[in-house]
Structure formats: structure tokens, C-alpha cells
Enzyme design. Structure first.
Site, PDB file in Angstrom:
ATOM      1  N   GLY A  25       0.871  -1.166   0.000  1.00 36.42           N
ATOM      2  CA  GLY A  25       0.000   0.000   0.000  1.00 36.42           C
ATOM      3  C   GLY A  25       0.908   1.215   0.000  1.00 36.42           C
ATOM      4  O   GLY A  25       2.134   1.077  -0.053  1.00 36.42           O
ATOM      5  N   SER A  26       0.315   2.394   0.121  1.00 43.09           N
ATOM      6  CA  SER A  26       1.138   3.606   0.044  1.00 43.09           C
ATOM      7  C   SER A  26       2.207   3.641   1.131  1.00 43.09           C
ATOM      8  O   SER A  26       3.337   4.065   0.885  1.00 43.09           O
ATOM      9  CB  SER A  26       0.233   4.833   0.139  1.00 43.09           C
ATOM     10  OG  SER A  26      -0.663   4.676   1.222  1.00 43.09           O
ATOM     11  N   GLU A  28       4.010   1.409   2.260  1.00 45.86           N
ATOM     12  CA  GLU A  28       5.133   0.472   2.051  1.00 45.86           C
ATOM     13  C   GLU A  28       5.995   0.861   0.859  1.00 45.86           C
ATOM     14  O   GLU A  28       7.109   0.354   0.697  1.00 45.86           O
ATOM     15  CB  GLU A  28       4.604  -0.957   1.840  1.00 45.86           C
ATOM     16  CG  GLU A  28       3.955  -1.564   3.084  1.00 45.86           C
ATOM     17  CD  GLU A  28       2.612  -0.934   3.399  1.00 45.86           C
ATOM     18  OE1 GLU A  28       1.884  -0.582   2.456  1.00 45.86           O
ATOM     19  OE2 GLU A  28       2.309  -0.754   4.594  1.00 45.86           O
ATOM     20  N   GLU A  47      -3.445 -10.845   1.971  1.00 43.02           N
ATOM     21  CA  GLU A  47      -2.377 -10.984   2.952  1.00 43.02           C
ATOM     22  C   GLU A  47      -2.333 -12.362   3.615  1.00 43.02           C
ATOM     23  O   GLU A  47      -1.280 -12.806   4.068  1.00 43.02           O
ATOM     24  CB  GLU A  47      -2.484  -9.885   4.008  1.00 43.02           C
ATOM     25  CG  GLU A  47      -2.163  -8.494   3.479  1.00 43.02           C
ATOM     26  CD  GLU A  47      -3.322  -7.833   2.734  1.00 43.02           C
ATOM     27  OE1 GLU A  47      -4.375  -8.491   2.541  1.00 43.02           O
ATOM     28  OE2 GLU A  47      -3.173  -6.665   2.341  1.00 43.02           O
ATOM     29  N   HIS A  70       0.481  -4.282   4.431  1.00 47.88           N
ATOM     30  CA  HIS A  70       0.008  -2.912   4.439  1.00 47.88           C
ATOM     31  C   HIS A  70      -0.653  -2.556   5.762  1.00 47.88           C
ATOM     32  O   HIS A  70      -1.800  -2.956   6.025  1.00 47.88           O
ATOM     33  CB  HIS A  70      -0.974  -2.700   3.285  1.00 47.88           C
ATOM     34  CG  HIS A  70      -1.471  -1.297   3.220  1.00 47.88           C
ATOM     35  ND1 HIS A  70      -0.634  -0.214   3.306  1.00 47.88           N
ATOM     36  CD2 HIS A  70      -2.717  -0.787   3.081  1.00 47.88           C
ATOM     37  CE1 HIS A  70      -1.342   0.902   3.225  1.00 47.88           C
ATOM     38  NE2 HIS A  70      -2.609   0.582   3.096  1.00 47.88           N
ATOM     39  N   HIS A 281      -7.501 -32.050  20.766  1.00 44.51           N
ATOM     40  CA  HIS A 281      -8.361 -31.186  19.986  1.00 44.51           C
ATOM     41  C   HIS A 281      -9.804 -31.698  20.050  1.00 44.51           C
ATOM     42  O   HIS A 281     -10.747 -30.947  19.886  1.00 44.51           O
ATOM     43  CB  HIS A 281      -7.764 -31.139  18.568  1.00 44.51           C
ATOM     44  CG  HIS A 281      -8.692 -30.918  17.433  1.00 44.51           C
ATOM     45  ND1 HIS A 281      -9.363 -29.737  17.275  1.00 44.51           N
ATOM     46  CD2 HIS A 281      -9.025 -31.697  16.388  1.00 44.51           C
ATOM     47  CE1 HIS A 281     -10.074 -29.811  16.160  1.00 44.51           C
ATOM     48  NE2 HIS A 281      -9.911 -30.989  15.616  1.00 44.51           N
TER      49      HIS A 281
END
Ligand SMILES: Cc1ncc(C[n+]2csc(CCOP(=O)(O)OP(=O)(O)O)c2C)c(N)n1
Ligand SMILES: [Mg+2]
Length: 533
Positions: A25-26, A28, A47, A70, A281
Site C-alpha cells: 500500500g502507500s 510500504e 495478505e 500494508h 483437539h
């Protein structure tokens, strides 16, 4: 003047962080400017896929990988994937761009507010430098934090105006720096473990995924053969620590207190190496162990040792400890070692496909017969996992990867990462028709970077494992379990990946053969019947 950016790029090259997995993004862009020759940028379109690819890459190389996300929103999208990296102790240095330092206070758009706490507790360490000059040192700290002690992802947020600032002269000290770790047990403790194992009437070994992650496979196998011990794989494995057709292999331990106790019943000494004790689990409460069973535990993770509810835990290197135990036991036995067992087990035959619908075992039978022995499998098909272990013949270290926390979205991206890390090995992804959707955009990266993975999609039209679980929990029919109407062939082609469906074992074998010989990715869709895990 040397900028923070130049220092950092040099540091990346020096530390072998030569691949950046990212989605920009801007905030980075100033970091990515002037990326030097020798550093490649691998773009993921979401991501979760970025971190999944980095996770597969770092696991398959055994070395840390750098991720660039970002700000807060990109980091948020990556959190599910971070649960897997956290559980598999994958060393990742995750970076995110922050707004300009002077503007963060009033929280403008794209500010990452309280950045160091955003990824807690999925990262083992996180920070944001208090001044631009601390950026290179903090990144180096993040790297050592990720790779020493209990390994795992770390997180650093960097204001984007830092990159053009002048770096400190003292950064000259950074590159020659090293952190060296040596985790050897003192001799008296080794004697204690070797003594108990040597005197055991029926010793058992439980090997965890970390055995494969740190390359202790051969040492553990020597130990098992020397003891003639039954060998289980610890519950919910994300790696393969022991060949699954070895005569001493007794299977993957069930992920419940009742299942583990029943399996280990009759062993007087059980040594767990490289796994938590235990990751239960399925809730089936029981006494942890039968009377007469003593449990010893060797782990490289101090927290894993601390939180185990029973057993004697030793925090030590897995390879060094297994080797030292082999030496101590061989000495106890006057240097004689039994010949290793040779009669490896034969997989059961799987039923033939009927009307183009495969039993999952039949798919695995084809893979076993078609793909080379050193093939690495990235598996995320939840209801068919028991069949996978029953039907495959996996002998090589680094043959098996699975989402360590159970967080779906790992399979497709991690397969891309594994292949980028190990171009020398064939890579097959075995992914369910539900799981595939969480990381589907990895197909685009595979196509654009020409990563020759064979993606096999098992299409049973449902979240099969949840159907099984709903039976176990007695919930009856609940909404949201079926996933009909997904055309993976069209989706794959849309992302630039050639795709075909297989309706017979011969067709599947041929498609897999072609895919493995191709210089780019291939997707194969197979209709499967619903089976239980
Ligand atoms: C991120 C995430 N969301 C939801 C789940 C819950 N979940 C566990 S198994 C499963 C079904 C996966 O279906 P599929 O990939 O088709 O495999 P199958 O069980 O049919 O073999 C789901 C949705 C999860 N584990 N992770
Ligand atoms: Mg399914």
C-alpha cells in the site's frame, strides 16, 4: 549519506532475506523503492496468502522469510495465517508500513494504532522503533527473536518517512553481529533419560512436527531403531517426523486424552520429542496416562515445556539430544546395535472410482504411484487426512506440510512457498473444496511466477470434517456445511492456471504426470466421496 532504506536492503542481503512476500500500500512504497538486485518480491493478492506463502517458504528452507504487509488492515487480513505460523514456530519477520511519524497521534487514515500490540499473541515479539535510526537494529532484533529460542513470527511496524532518513554510523556494527545458540542437556540429565529408556520394558517414542522442522529425523529414527520402540506421531502433526511405512510406526496419536492414553497404554517409558504434551483437539476427557507409564519430554520451546500438564520436560536441542541418547544407549549396550527393521508396511488397496467419484484413498494411491518419492505434499483436506496417512508412503524429510493451527487458507499458498523454496523437489498440494477458497488467489501468484505446483482439489461438495464433527457433538443438521456449485476449473483458468478434471485413476495419473513435468502450475479437480477423518 546512507539512508535507512539502503542499510536495510544491505542487511536483508547479508542475512539471506532475499525474498520478500508482500502486498503493498502507500505506506510500504518507500521501503520497496530501489530494491537491489538479488532481492525478489513475490506478490500475493491477499495478505493471508502472502503469509501462507512465506510460511511454506520458511518451513521448506528452514530459514527465516521476510513479509511486508500494508499497515493495520493488511496485517488484519494476515492474522488467520499467522495462527498457523505461530503454531509451527515458523521464523517470519513480518513488517508493515506505518503512517508518517509526525501524523500518527491524531490517527489519520492508514495509521496502525498501537501497532506492536496488534498481532499479540500470534507473534512472539513485536515492536515499532522510537526513532528512525533504530529501524535497522530493530529489524535485526526481530530476526534473532524469530530464529532463537522458541522460533516464530515477529512483527515490526515502520513509519514510512523513516526510510529516507540518514542511518547512524553505529549501524556498521550491525552486519557482523551474530547470535549463537547451543542447547545441550548437561550429562546427568542425558544419563537420566538414557537410563530410563535403556531400562524400559516397552519404550515408546512420540515424535512431533518439530523433529522434521529442525532436521532431527535421522537421529530420531536411529534412536527408535536402537530401542526397538513403538513410534507414534504426536497429535495434529503439521510435518512428518518419521517415515509412515516404517515397521515401528504405529500411526498418528488421536487428539484426545482418551485416545492418547489408550495408545500409550502398556508403554512403561514414553519419550516425546519435538511436540507439545499434548495438543488435544477432541474433548474426550480421561486420565492422561495409565498407571505405570512415565512420560519424558524434550522440546526446544521453553513455553511448551512450562505449560505441559504432566511429564518431565527437558528444554534442549532435538538433534543434539537424540544423537546423545543414541550414543549413550549404544554405549550401555556395549556398542552393539540391532540391525534396523526392514519390513516396511504395505499400504491397503483403495476402492476403484465409481462413476467418476473417487474414494479419497484412491486419489492418494494414484499420487503414491505417480509422484516421485521425494515429492513434498502440502495437505489441507480435512476429512481425508486419515486416508492420506493410511495410503501414502512418505520417507523423506520435508515431505508433508499441514496448517499447524488448523486455520484454513494455508494449503494453496504454502504449496507455492514450498516450491519457491525447493525448486528441486516436486510439490503437490492436496486441498479440499472448502479449504481451497480461503487461499484461492495463490493460484494467481503460481501462474505469474510460473511456480510448478500440482494442485489437486478434492471435491466432495461439503465441509466434510464439520459433518463428522457435527455427528460427534450430536448437533444434528446445522446450516452452512455444504459448498456446492464451485467450478474450480473456471476459477483456475481465470487466474491463469491450466486445469482439468479426472474421472478415472488413469486420467488422474496422467494429469499428475503432466503437471509434474510442466514448467508452471496445474490444477486437477477430482470428485470424491465423503469419508470420515
Ligand atoms: C479459517 C478457518 N475457517 C473455518 C474453519 C473450520 N473448518 C474446519 S474443517 C472445515 C471444512 C474444510 O472442508 P474441505 O476443505 O472441503 O475438506 P473436507 O473436510 O471436505 O475434506 C472447516 C470450514 C477452519 N478450520 N479455519
Ligand atoms: Mg470438502
Amino acid at each position: 549519506m546512507t539512508t535507512i532504506r539502503t542499510r536495510t536492503h544491505r542487511w536483508m542481503l547479508e542475512r539471506g532475506l532475499d525474498t520478500v512476500f508482500g502486498n503493498p500500500g502507500s505506506n510500504e512504497l518507500p521501503f520497496l523503492r530501489d530494491l537491489p538486485e538479488g532481492i525478489r518480491y513475490v506478490l500475493g493478492l491477499h495478505e493471508g496468502v502472502v503469509v501462507g506463502m512465506a510460511d511454506g517458504y520458511a518451513q521448506a528452507t528452514g530459514r527465516p522469510a521476510l513479509v511486508n504487509l500494508h499497515s493495520a488492515s493488511g496485517t488484519g487480513n494476515a492474522m488467520g495465517a499467522l495462527t498457523n505460523a505461530c503454531n509451527s514456530h515458523t521464523p517470519l519477520v513480518v513488517t508493515a508500513g506505518q503512517q508518517v511519524r509526525a501524523t500518527i497521534g491524531p490517527e489519520p487514515m492508514l495509521a496502525n494504532v498501537s501497532a506492536p500490540s496488534l498481532t499479540t499473541p500470534l507473534t512472539k515479539w513485536a515492536g515499532e522503533p522510537l526513532c528512525a535510526q533504530d529501524v535497522p537494529r530493530m529489524l535485526d532484533q526481530a530476526l534473532w527473536e524469530a530464529t532463537t529460542g522458541s522460533r516464530g513470527p515477529t512483527y515490526v511496524s515502520v513509519p514510512y518517512d523513516d526510510w529516507d532518513r540518514e542511518s547512524a554510523d553505529n549501524d556498521d556494527f550491525l552486519l557482523p553481529r551474530r547470535v549463537v545458540e547451543g542447547l545441550r542437556l548437561p550429562p546427568e540429565h542425558l544419563r537420566e533419560i538414557a537410563g530410563r529408556l535403556g531400562a524400559a520394558r516397552r519404550p515408546g517414542l512420540v515424535l512431533g512436527s518439530e523433529v522434521d522442522a529442525v532436521g532431527a529425523n535421522a537421529a530420531c529414527r536411529d534412536l527408535a531403531e536402537l530401542l526397538g520402540a513403538d513410534v507414534w506421531v504426536a497429535p495434529s502433526p503439521y510435518r512428518l517426523p518419521f517415515p509412515n511405512r516404517h515397521p515401528l510406526f504405529r500411526g498418528v496419536l488421536p487428539a484426545s486424552e482418551r485416545g492418547v492414553r489408550a495408545a500409550l497404554d502398556g508403554c512403561d517409558v514414553v519419550l516425546v520429542l519435538g511436540a507439545p504434551v499434548f495438543r488435544y483437539h477432541q474433548y474426550e476427557p480421561d486420565r492422561y496416562l495409565s498407571d505405570g507409564t512415565v512420560l519424558l519430554h524434550v522440546t526446544e520451546d521453553p513455553q511448551e515445556a512450562a505449560r505441559a500438564p504432566f511429564g518431565i520436560s527437558y528444554v534442549a536441542g532435538l538433534t543434539a539430544t537424540a544423537r546423545a541418547l543414541v550414543d549413550a544407549l549404544a554405549e550401555q549396550r556395549g556398542g552393539t546395535r540391532p540391525a534396523p527393521a526392514v519390513a516396511w508396511t504395505v499400504p491397503p488397496a483403495a476402492p476403484e472410482p465409481v462413476d467418476g467419484v473417487f474414494h479419497p484413498g484412491a486419489v492418494f494411491e494414484v499420487l503414491r504411484g505417480t509422484a516421485a518419492a521425494e515429492t513434498a505434499y502440502v495437505v489441507e483436506s480435512t476429512s481425508t487426512n486419515g486416508d492420506f496417512w493410511r495410503h501414502m508412503d512418505l520417507r523423506e524429510p520435508g515431505s508433508y506440510f499441514w496448517p499447524a493451527s488448523g486455520g484454513l487458507g494455508f494449503g494453496l499458498p504454502a504449496a507455492v512457498g514450498v516450491k519457491l523454496a525447493r525448486p528441486d523437489r516436486p510439490v503437490v498440494a492436496v486441498v479440499g473444496d472448502g479449504s481451497a477458497n480461503y487461499g484461492i488467489t495463490a493460484l494467481w501468484t503460481a501462474a505469474q511466477y510460473r511456480v510448478p505446483v500440482v494442485f489437486v482439489i478434492l471435491k466432495n461438495g461439503t465441509y466434510g470434517a464439520l459433518r463428522w464433527f457435527s455427528g460427534m457433538l450430536g448437533t444434528g443438521e446445522v446450516p452452512g456445511l455444504d459448498v456446492p456449485g464451485i467450478d474450480f476449473l473456471s476459477i483456475a483458468r481465470g487466474y491463469g492456471v491450466p486445469a482439468a478434471a479426472a474421472g478415472t485413476a488413469e486420467e488422474l495419473a496422467e494429469l499428475v504426470r503432466q503437471g509434474l513435468a510442466a514448467d508452471g502450475p496445474t490444477l486437477v479437480e477430482v470428485r470424491t466421496e465423503l469419508t470420515t477423518p
